[in-house]
Design an enzyme around this catalytic site. Structure first.
Site, PDB file in Angstrom:
ATOM      1  N   CYS A 159       0.008  -4.082  15.082  1.00 30.61           N
ATOM      2  CA  CYS A 159       0.179  -3.663  13.689  1.00 30.61           C
ATOM      3  C   CYS A 159      -0.306  -4.717  12.701  1.00 30.61           C
ATOM      4  O   CYS A 159      -0.022  -5.907  12.845  1.00 30.61           O
ATOM      5  CB  CYS A 159       1.654  -3.351  13.445  1.00 30.61           C
ATOM      6  SG  CYS A 159       1.980  -2.791  11.771  1.00 30.61           S
ATOM      7  N   SER A 183       9.371   4.852  16.714  1.00 30.17           N
ATOM      8  CA  SER A 183       8.136   4.313  17.270  1.00 30.17           C
ATOM      9  C   SER A 183       8.418   3.797  18.673  1.00 30.17           C
ATOM     10  O   SER A 183       8.980   2.715  18.833  1.00 30.17           O
ATOM     11  CB  SER A 183       7.623   3.174  16.374  1.00 30.17           C
ATOM     12  OG  SER A 183       7.374   3.679  15.085  1.00 30.17           O
ATOM     13  N   LEU A 184       8.040   4.575  19.655  1.00 32.87           N
ATOM     14  CA  LEU A 184       8.370   4.221  21.034  1.00 32.87           C
ATOM     15  C   LEU A 184       7.219   3.428  21.674  1.00 32.87           C
ATOM     16  O   LEU A 184       7.403   2.304  22.121  1.00 32.87           O
ATOM     17  CB  LEU A 184       8.676   5.500  21.821  1.00 32.87           C
ATOM     18  CG  LEU A 184       9.280   5.336  23.200  1.00 32.87           C
ATOM     19  CD1 LEU A 184      10.567   4.537  23.179  1.00 32.87           C
ATOM     20  CD2 LEU A 184       9.520   6.705  23.841  1.00 32.87           C
ATOM     21  N   HIS A 185       6.062   4.038  21.738  1.00 32.63           N
ATOM     22  CA  HIS A 185       4.799   3.393  22.127  1.00 32.63           C
ATOM     23  C   HIS A 185       4.696   2.930  23.578  1.00 32.63           C
ATOM     24  O   HIS A 185       3.603   2.553  24.020  1.00 32.63           O
ATOM     25  CB  HIS A 185       4.454   2.208  21.213  1.00 32.63           C
ATOM     26  CG  HIS A 185       4.320   2.569  19.763  1.00 32.63           C
ATOM     27  ND1 HIS A 185       3.732   3.729  19.322  1.00 32.63           N
ATOM     28  CD2 HIS A 185       4.720   1.917  18.641  1.00 32.63           C
ATOM     29  CE1 HIS A 185       3.760   3.775  18.001  1.00 32.63           C
ATOM     30  NE2 HIS A 185       4.367   2.694  17.558  1.00 32.63           N
ATOM     31  N   GLU A 216       0.831  -1.194   0.000  1.00 31.90           N
ATOM     32  CA  GLU A 216       0.000   0.000   0.000  1.00 31.90           C
ATOM     33  C   GLU A 216       0.867   1.245   0.000  1.00 31.90           C
ATOM     34  O   GLU A 216       1.961   1.241   0.549  1.00 31.90           O
ATOM     35  CB  GLU A 216      -0.838   0.040   1.284  1.00 31.90           C
ATOM     36  CG  GLU A 216      -1.828  -1.075   1.372  1.00 31.90           C
ATOM     37  CD  GLU A 216      -2.454  -1.140   2.756  1.00 31.90           C
ATOM     38  OE1 GLU A 216      -2.454  -0.118   3.470  1.00 31.90           O
ATOM     39  OE2 GLU A 216      -2.934  -2.213   3.107  1.00 31.90           O
ATOM     40  N   CYS A 268       2.995   8.385   1.854  1.00 33.93           N
ATOM     41  CA  CYS A 268       3.516   7.360   2.757  1.00 33.93           C
ATOM     42  C   CYS A 268       3.897   6.138   1.918  1.00 33.93           C
ATOM     43  O   CYS A 268       3.081   5.610   1.169  1.00 33.93           O
ATOM     44  CB  CYS A 268       2.422   7.011   3.773  1.00 33.93           C
ATOM     45  SG  CYS A 268       2.899   5.742   4.935  1.00 33.93           S
ATOM     46  N   GLY A 303       6.486  -2.341   6.596  1.00 28.94           N
ATOM     47  CA  GLY A 303       7.919  -2.644   6.581  1.00 28.94           C
ATOM     48  C   GLY A 303       8.736  -1.770   7.492  1.00 28.94           C
ATOM     49  O   GLY A 303       8.276  -0.747   7.985  1.00 28.94           O
ATOM     50  N   GLU A 304       9.969  -2.206   7.728  1.00 29.28           N
ATOM     51  CA  GLU A 304      10.896  -1.490   8.598  1.00 29.28           C
ATOM     52  C   GLU A 304      12.048  -0.951   7.739  1.00 29.28           C
ATOM     53  O   GLU A 304      12.888  -1.737   7.266  1.00 29.28           O
ATOM     54  CB  GLU A 304      11.411  -2.449   9.690  1.00 29.28           C
ATOM     55  CG  GLU A 304      12.578  -1.947  10.503  1.00 29.28           C
ATOM     56  CD  GLU A 304      12.372  -0.564  11.120  1.00 29.28           C
ATOM     57  OE1 GLU A 304      11.269  -0.252  11.616  1.00 29.28           O
ATOM     58  OE2 GLU A 304      13.331   0.227  11.081  1.00 29.28           O
ATOM     59  N   CYS A 339      -2.343   1.385   8.049  1.00 27.04           N
ATOM     60  CA  CYS A 339      -1.396   0.789   7.108  1.00 27.04           C
ATOM     61  C   CYS A 339      -1.426  -0.730   7.203  1.00 27.04           C
ATOM     62  O   CYS A 339      -1.358  -1.288   8.282  1.00 27.04           O
ATOM     63  CB  CYS A 339       0.009   1.270   7.424  1.00 27.04           C
ATOM     64  SG  CYS A 339       0.461   2.657   6.433  1.00 27.04           S
ATOM     65  N   CYS A 356       6.174  -7.320   7.069  1.00 25.20           N
ATOM     66  CA  CYS A 356       7.163  -6.862   8.039  1.00 25.20           C
ATOM     67  C   CYS A 356       7.451  -8.003   9.004  1.00 25.20           C
ATOM     68  O   CYS A 356       6.580  -8.820   9.278  1.00 25.20           O
ATOM     69  CB  CYS A 356       6.602  -5.669   8.808  1.00 25.20           C
ATOM     70  SG  CYS A 356       7.771  -4.908   9.968  1.00 25.20           S
ATOM     71  N   ASN A 385      -5.083   2.552  15.878  1.00 23.90           N
ATOM     72  CA  ASN A 385      -6.032   2.141  14.856  1.00 23.90           C
ATOM     73  C   ASN A 385      -6.503   0.741  15.165  1.00 23.90           C
ATOM     74  O   ASN A 385      -5.698  -0.140  15.451  1.00 23.90           O
ATOM     75  CB  ASN A 385      -5.351   2.110  13.488  1.00 23.90           C
ATOM     76  CG  ASN A 385      -5.402   3.461  12.821  1.00 23.90           C
ATOM     77  OD1 ASN A 385      -6.448   4.070  12.727  1.00 23.90           O
ATOM     78  ND2 ASN A 385      -4.258   3.925  12.389  1.00 23.90           N
ATOM     79  N   SER A 418      10.773   6.403   9.513  1.00 23.45           N
ATOM     80  CA  SER A 418      10.229   5.955  10.797  1.00 23.45           C
ATOM     81  C   SER A 418      10.764   4.560  11.116  1.00 23.45           C
ATOM     82  O   SER A 418      10.687   3.652  10.295  1.00 23.45           O
ATOM     83  CB  SER A 418       8.699   5.915  10.712  1.00 23.45           C
ATOM     84  OG  SER A 418       8.141   5.449  11.917  1.00 23.45           O
ATOM     85  N   CYS A 466       5.246  -6.238  15.826  1.00 15.09           N
ATOM     86  CA  CYS A 466       4.531  -5.383  16.798  1.00 15.09           C
ATOM     87  C   CYS A 466       3.097  -5.888  16.941  1.00 15.09           C
ATOM     88  O   CYS A 466       2.429  -6.154  15.939  1.00 15.09           O
ATOM     89  CB  CYS A 466       4.536  -3.925  16.338  1.00 15.09           C
ATOM     90  SG  CYS A 466       6.189  -3.239  16.172  1.00 15.09           S
TER      91      CYS A 466
HETATM   92  N1  SAH Z   1       8.507  -0.017  10.845  1.00 13.64           N
HETATM   93  C1  SAH Z   1       8.483   1.411  10.993  1.00 13.64           C
HETATM   94  C2  SAH Z   1       7.600   2.136  10.002  1.00 13.64           C
HETATM   95  C3  SAH Z   1       6.263   1.547   9.656  1.00 13.64           C
HETATM   96  S1  SAH Z   1       4.968   1.605  10.849  1.00 13.64           S
HETATM   97  C4  SAH Z   1       8.124   1.773  12.411  1.00 13.64           C
HETATM   98  O1  SAH Z   1       7.861   0.894  13.190  1.00 13.64           O
HETATM   99  O2  SAH Z   1       8.167   2.958  12.741  1.00 13.64           O
HETATM  100  C5  SAH Z   1       4.454   3.296  10.914  1.00 13.64           C
HETATM  101  C6  SAH Z   1       3.902   3.704  12.259  1.00 13.64           C
HETATM  102  O3  SAH Z   1       2.568   3.213  12.452  1.00 13.64           O
HETATM  103  C7  SAH Z   1       4.712   3.188  13.426  1.00 13.64           C
HETATM  104  O4  SAH Z   1       4.846   4.187  14.403  1.00 13.64           O
HETATM  105  C8  SAH Z   1       3.841   2.065  13.929  1.00 13.64           C
HETATM  106  O5  SAH Z   1       4.144   1.717  15.242  1.00 13.64           O
HETATM  107  C9  SAH Z   1       2.461   2.656  13.749  1.00 13.64           C
HETATM  108  N2  SAH Z   1       1.355   1.707  13.808  1.00 13.64           N
HETATM  109  C10 SAH Z   1       1.313   0.440  13.380  1.00 13.64           C
HETATM  110  N3  SAH Z   1       0.118  -0.110  13.626  1.00 13.64           N
HETATM  111  C11 SAH Z   1      -0.635   0.826  14.222  1.00 13.64           C
HETATM  112  C12 SAH Z   1      -1.967   0.866  14.730  1.00 13.64           C
HETATM  113  N4  SAH Z   1      -2.782  -0.189  14.680  1.00 13.64           N
HETATM  114  N5  SAH Z   1      -2.380   2.020  15.275  1.00 13.64           N
HETATM  115  C13 SAH Z   1      -1.579   3.113  15.326  1.00 13.64           C
HETATM  116  N6  SAH Z   1      -0.321   3.128  14.878  1.00 13.64           N
HETATM  117  C14 SAH Z   1       0.153   2.006  14.330  1.00 13.64           C
END
Ligand code: SAH
Length: 361
Positions: free
Chosen positions: A118, A216-218, A91, A104, A161-162, A335, A111, A292, A193, A115
């Site tokens: 995701c 992406s810390l989270h 996508e 984007c 992807g990363e 995504c 990937c 999301n 990212s 996570c």
């Molecule tokens: N692999 C990279 C880039 C792709 S993900 C990374 O991890 O940063 C892009 C962003 O979307 C990241 O911050 C990821 O953690 C976030 N993301 C993935 N799934 C998500 C979801 N369900 N809700 C909100 N953010 C999400």
């Protein structure tokens, strides 16, 4: 076949030399590809006809096809699902902001980072995207914008992807779209990212590219982060923060930290306080993202007033933070979800599903 979008201008010049052609052909072809958006060699009228014929035998311009597209009625956000001849799909999303148009891009098919929130990682990593395939993704949006005489002004490597797990191709992609004879997109308008791959962050710092780094810390502690992001076991928070400090020192730039708020997991005020302590001394900006909904994951969103309270807490502790505006909330979600839907249903067109695109602000 040679994929023209996969070549930097210096590589293309060397390639023309090998074909017995002058190096300046590369500049001509670059202008055709990126400024005039040519899709065929016949259009390249300042190249000799015999050369055009030869090129069409050894090189290709487009390698993918558009499988489906969704356009938001609310804000014009457009999501493309693209397919390649080896049957992989990714996508790419065009977001229209008042300050410009951002795209984007997906750096891998699927990937492998795992996570837990995701959608992109559900089927693992199928293969890397080449730089040329990333360029191609961007060109779909640019061609759409051509209809209204607009241009892609910023790019985020935030699709599936990363990027740090596909470092060379991601950087080559940046070189190609940054080329002044090509799309000429400023590096300051490009954001990469990462899930937090420490060697990649250090390499990027040492290369001194003026692109923006998003991490992406989270989660603000190892226990929580390891439960949400397996990568934390290899690169725990202390190591990650050390790399981030190094990056800021080396580049003089601030880092954008992404924090997806997941209901009942990482959204308490004490987490905000822990986060503030973690970021002390790091020039940074925190993007709070309401998670999301991914059907396969079943996480809940944090209620709006609690998100506001989390933001207030961060701000009161001196953290620079905002809530990320959601784009295209009337079209298929985060995504990876359009692709997941497509794979789950075979080749039927995807159904509409509530959710939002929040990538890439
Ligand atoms: N692999 C990279 C880039 C792709 S993900 C990374 O991890 O940063 C892009 C962003 O979307 C990241 O911050 C990821 O953690 C976030 N993301 C993935 N799934 C998500 C979801 N369900 N809700 C909100 N953010 C999400």
């Amino acid at each position: 076949m040679v994929h023209l979008y996969d070549m930097r201008s210096d590589e293309m010049a060397a390639w023309f030399e090998e074909l017995g052609e002058p190096r300046y052909r590369a500049r001509q072809v670059f202008e055709w590809l990126y400024q005039k958006r040519a899709l065929t060699f016949d259009e390249m009228t300042n190249l000799p006809k015999t050369l055009r014929g030869r090129l069409s035998e050894v090189a290709e311009i487009t390698t993918s096809r558009e499988i489906t597209r969704q356009v938001s009625k609310v804000d014009g956000t457009t999501k493309f699902l693209l397919g390649w001849p080896d049957d992989v799909t990714v996508e790419t999303v065009l977001m229209r902001h008042d300050y410009g148009n951002s795209v984007c891009v997906s750096t891998q098919v699927g990937c492998k980072m795992g996570c837990t929130f995701c959608a992109s990682t559900l089927g693992g990593m199928i293969r890397q995207m080449t730089a040329g395939e990333m360029v191609e993704q961007l060109m779909y949006s640019q061609r759409l914008l051509d209809a209204t005489d607009e241009r892609v002004s910023s790019v985020v490597l935030m699709g599936s992807g990363e990027p740090m797990d596909n470092y060379d191709a991601s950087m080559k992609f940046i070189d190609i779209i940054h080329d002044p004879h090509g799309l000429n997109i400023g590096q300051r308008h490009i954001t990469i990212s990462t899930v937090g791959l420490v060697p990649g962050i250090i390499r990027l710092a040492d290369e001194g590219r003026p692109i923006t780094l998003a991490v992406s810390l989270h989660a603000p502690n190892d226990e929580l982060r390891s439960a949400m992001m397996p990568v934390n076991k290899a690169y725990p928070i202390a190591k990650l923060m050390e790399a981030c400090r190094y990056y800021c020192r080396k580049t003089g730039k601030r880092i954008s930290f992404e924090y997806a708020l997941v209901g009942g997991k990482n959204d308490r005020l004490e987490h905000a306080r822990e986060l503030a302590a973690l970021l002390e001394g790091i020039p940074s900006h925190v993007n709070l993202i309401p998670v999301n909904y991914v059907p396969e994951r079943g996480y809940e969103r944090t209620p709006a007033d609690q998100i506001q309270a989390f933001l207030r807490e961060l701000k009161s502790l001196g953290v620079n933070a905002t809530i990320r505006r959601e784009m295209g909330h009337d079209i298929a979600a985060a995504c990876g979800q359009l692709r997941a839907q497509y794979m789950g249903e075979g080749a039927r067109p995807p159904r509409r599903r509530a959710g939002a695109i929040t990538s890439g602000t």
